[in-house]
Design a protein around this motif. Sequence first.
Motif, PDB file in Angstrom:
ATOM      1  N   ASP A 189      43.012  18.184  19.479  1.00 42.39           N
ATOM      2  CA  ASP A 189      42.541  17.205  20.138  1.00 42.39           C
ATOM      3  C   ASP A 189      41.407  16.385  20.226  1.00 42.39           C
ATOM      4  O   ASP A 189      41.093  15.411  20.762  1.00 42.39           O
ATOM      5  N   ASP A 190      40.762  17.703  20.239  1.00 39.75           N
ATOM      6  CA  ASP A 190      39.140  17.161  20.071  1.00 39.75           C
ATOM      7  C   ASP A 190      38.968  15.997  18.593  1.00 39.75           C
ATOM      8  O   ASP A 190      38.245  14.759  19.084  1.00 39.75           O
ATOM      9  N   LEU A 191      39.604  16.360  17.705  1.00 38.23           N
ATOM     10  CA  LEU A 191      39.504  15.110  16.929  1.00 38.23           C
ATOM     11  C   LEU A 191      39.815  13.803  17.114  1.00 38.23           C
ATOM     12  O   LEU A 191      39.197  12.639  17.084  1.00 38.23           O
ATOM     13  N   ILE A 192      40.888  13.339  18.027  1.00 41.93           N
ATOM     14  CA  ILE A 192      41.936  12.586  18.581  1.00 41.93           C
ATOM     15  C   ILE A 192      40.789  11.698  19.379  1.00 41.93           C
ATOM     16  O   ILE A 192      40.654  11.066  19.092  1.00 41.93           O
ATOM     17  N   LYS A 193      40.294  12.836  20.322  1.00 44.41           N
ATOM     18  CA  LYS A 193      39.150  12.355  21.019  1.00 44.41           C
ATOM     19  C   LYS A 193      38.146  11.648  20.656  1.00 44.41           C
ATOM     20  O   LYS A 193      37.620  10.373  20.771  1.00 44.41           O
ATOM     21  N   ARG A 194      37.669  12.052  18.999  1.00 42.92           N
ATOM     22  CA  ARG A 194      35.718  11.565  19.042  1.00 42.92           C
ATOM     23  C   ARG A 194      36.524  10.231  17.927  1.00 42.92           C
ATOM     24  O   ARG A 194      36.141   9.587  17.789  1.00 42.92           O
ATOM     25  N   SER A 195      38.041  10.048  17.355  1.00 45.31           N
ATOM     26  CA  SER A 195      38.765   9.179  16.495  1.00 45.31           C
ATOM     27  C   SER A 195      39.060   7.188  17.410  1.00 45.31           C
ATOM     28  O   SER A 195      38.579   6.924  17.121  1.00 45.31           O
ATOM     29  N   SER A 196      38.643   7.981  18.888  1.00 53.11           N
ATOM     30  CA  SER A 196      38.390   6.971  19.356  1.00 53.11           C
ATOM     31  C   SER A 196      37.469   6.364  19.604  1.00 53.11           C
ATOM     32  O   SER A 196      37.346   4.642  19.394  1.00 53.11           O
ATOM     33  N   ASP A 197      36.142   6.383  18.900  1.00 53.68           N
ATOM     34  CA  ASP A 197      34.921   5.593  18.861  1.00 53.68           C
ATOM     35  C   ASP A 197      34.442   5.597  17.502  1.00 53.68           C
ATOM     36  O   ASP A 197      33.796   5.237  16.627  1.00 53.68           O
ATOM     37  N   GLN A 198      35.731   5.576  16.584  1.00 53.47           N
ATOM     38  CA  GLN A 198      35.702   5.297  14.723  1.00 53.47           C
ATOM     39  C   GLN A 198      36.190   3.798  14.805  1.00 53.47           C
ATOM     40  O   GLN A 198      36.738   2.939  16.114  1.00 53.47           O
ATOM     41  N   SER A 199      35.558   3.618  13.751  1.00 54.53           N
ATOM     42  CA  SER A 199      35.646   1.334  13.336  1.00 54.53           C
ATOM     43  C   SER A 199      37.009   1.353  13.509  1.00 54.53           C
ATOM     44  O   SER A 199      38.467   2.312  13.091  1.00 54.53           O
ATOM     45  N   PRO A 200      37.608   0.499  13.431  1.00 52.67           N
ATOM     46  CA  PRO A 200      39.443   0.723  13.109  1.00 52.67           C
ATOM     47  C   PRO A 200      39.846   0.340  11.594  1.00 52.67           C
ATOM     48  O   PRO A 200      41.029   1.056  11.343  1.00 52.67           O
ATOM     49  N   GLU A 201      38.904   0.798  10.787  1.00 47.65           N
ATOM     50  CA  GLU A 201      39.030   0.620   9.426  1.00 47.65           C
ATOM     51  C   GLU A 201      38.987   2.250   9.246  1.00 47.65           C
ATOM     52  O   GLU A 201      40.257   3.046   8.753  1.00 47.65           O
ATOM     53  N   ALA A 202      38.039   3.142   9.812  1.00 49.93           N
ATOM     54  CA  ALA A 202      37.842   4.443   9.610  1.00 49.93           C
ATOM     55  C   ALA A 202      39.764   5.127  10.421  1.00 49.93           C
ATOM     56  O   ALA A 202      40.088   5.495   9.784  1.00 49.93           O
ATOM     57  N   GLN A 203      39.757   4.541  11.573  1.00 51.28           N
ATOM     58  CA  GLN A 203      41.125   5.104  12.426  1.00 51.28           C
ATOM     59  C   GLN A 203      42.055   4.306  12.153  1.00 51.28           C
ATOM     60  O   GLN A 203      43.570   5.417  11.201  1.00 51.28           O
ATOM     61  N   LYS A 204      42.212   3.548  10.814  1.00 52.90           N
ATOM     62  CA  LYS A 204      43.335   2.899  10.202  1.00 52.90           C
ATOM     63  C   LYS A 204      43.512   3.990   8.787  1.00 52.90           C
ATOM     64  O   LYS A 204      44.752   4.898   8.607  1.00 52.90           O
ATOM     65  N   GLU A 205      42.752   4.667   8.084  1.00 52.76           N
ATOM     66  CA  GLU A 205      42.522   5.754   7.272  1.00 52.76           C
ATOM     67  C   GLU A 205      42.833   7.093   8.096  1.00 52.76           C
ATOM     68  O   GLU A 205      43.798   8.156   6.987  1.00 52.76           O
ATOM     69  N   LEU A 206      42.865   7.514   9.241  1.00 57.83           N
ATOM     70  CA  LEU A 206      43.127   8.606   9.633  1.00 57.83           C
ATOM     71  C   LEU A 206      44.697   8.461   9.917  1.00 57.83           C
ATOM     72  O   LEU A 206      45.414   9.729   9.821  1.00 57.83           O
ATOM     73  N   ALA A 207      45.473   7.439  10.353  1.00 62.42           N
ATOM     74  CA  ALA A 207      46.712   7.205  10.739  1.00 62.42           C
ATOM     75  C   ALA A 207      46.872   7.252   9.344  1.00 62.42           C
ATOM     76  O   ALA A 207      48.150   8.107   9.319  1.00 62.42           O
ATOM     77  N   ILE A 208      46.757   6.806   8.289  1.00 62.14           N
ATOM     78  CA  ILE A 208      47.565   6.975   6.838  1.00 62.14           C
ATOM     79  C   ILE A 208      47.495   8.793   6.460  1.00 62.14           C
ATOM     80  O   ILE A 208      48.404   9.041   6.399  1.00 62.14           O
ATOM     81  N   ALA A 209      46.648   8.983   6.744  1.00 58.39           N
ATOM     82  CA  ALA A 209      46.222  11.161   6.221  1.00 58.39           C
ATOM     83  C   ALA A 209      47.455  11.563   7.110  1.00 58.39           C
ATOM     84  O   ALA A 209      48.221  12.442   7.158  1.00 58.39           O
ATOM     85  N   ALA A 210      47.545  11.749   8.813  1.00 58.60           N
ATOM     86  CA  ALA A 210      48.315  11.895   9.638  1.00 58.60           C
ATOM     87  C   ALA A 210      49.666  11.537   9.039  1.00 58.60           C
ATOM     88  O   ALA A 210      50.649  12.115   9.098  1.00 58.60           O
ATOM     89  N   ALA A 211      50.543   9.997   8.203  1.00 60.69           N
ATOM     90  CA  ALA A 211      51.647  10.219   8.272  1.00 60.69           C
ATOM     91  C   ALA A 211      52.019  10.390   7.001  1.00 60.69           C
ATOM     92  O   ALA A 211      53.068  11.101   6.552  1.00 60.69           O
ATOM     93  N   ASP A 212      50.709  11.031   5.926  1.00 62.47           N
ATOM     94  CA  ASP A 212      51.383  11.177   5.198  1.00 62.47           C
ATOM     95  C   ASP A 212      51.422  13.155   5.312  1.00 62.47           C
ATOM     96  O   ASP A 212      51.589  13.466   4.904  1.00 62.47           O
ATOM     97  N   ALA A 213      50.773  13.716   6.173  1.00 60.92           N
ATOM     98  CA  ALA A 213      50.511  15.075   6.304  1.00 60.92           C
ATOM     99  C   ALA A 213      52.304  15.149   7.730  1.00 60.92           C
ATOM    100  O   ALA A 213      52.467  16.216   7.336  1.00 60.92           O
ATOM    101  N   LEU A 214      52.456  14.552   8.004  1.00 61.82           N
ATOM    102  CA  LEU A 214      53.350  14.959   8.672  1.00 61.82           C
ATOM    103  C   LEU A 214      55.423  15.331   8.370  1.00 61.82           C
ATOM    104  O   LEU A 214      55.718  16.494   8.766  1.00 61.82           O
ATOM    105  N   PRO A 215      55.645  14.883   7.259  1.00 62.13           N
ATOM    106  CA  PRO A 215      56.691  15.216   6.907  1.00 62.13           C
ATOM    107  C   PRO A 215      56.317  16.410   6.253  1.00 62.13           C
ATOM    108  O   PRO A 215      57.479  17.534   6.419  1.00 62.13           O
TER     109      PRO A 215
END
Length: 134
Positions: A74-100
């Motif tokens: 929850d804390d990570l998600i809140k902090r991620s909203s302040d990140q650049s679009p590129e940083a948010q994209k990298e976080l999305a990629i990491a989440a997509a890779d971790a989920l399966p």
Amino acid sequence: MKPMTIAPAVALVLLLCVSGCGSTDSGLNTGEGGMAYQLADLAARASSTLSGIGGPDDARGANHALLDVEAELDDLIKRSSDQSPEAQKELAIAAADALPGLENLAVKAMSLPGVAEAIGPTMKSILDKMAGLV
């Protein structure tokens, strides 16, 4: 059950590789580690916790650790909203890779009698929040 014994180690190695561990890219650096690294750490902790569940008693104890993971997510998600679009994209990629891998371990753990009742709501919340990052 030998494959289940190595699953957490494999998941951790994959998560660390995906998170950019050892990379010189600092697009997600915040504090002690980048957000992608922090997400990978949360997924690895949840995976390790799930791998240690052998029945309902283990699951009840594991739920406390999973609730901690959820709070940090929850804390990570809140902090991620302040990140650049590129940083948010990298976080999305990491989440997509971790989920399966995390979903697979959750399904295996919750297939044990009495486990889904103990950790099901918490795991659903964690998985939904990680999916929301994708």
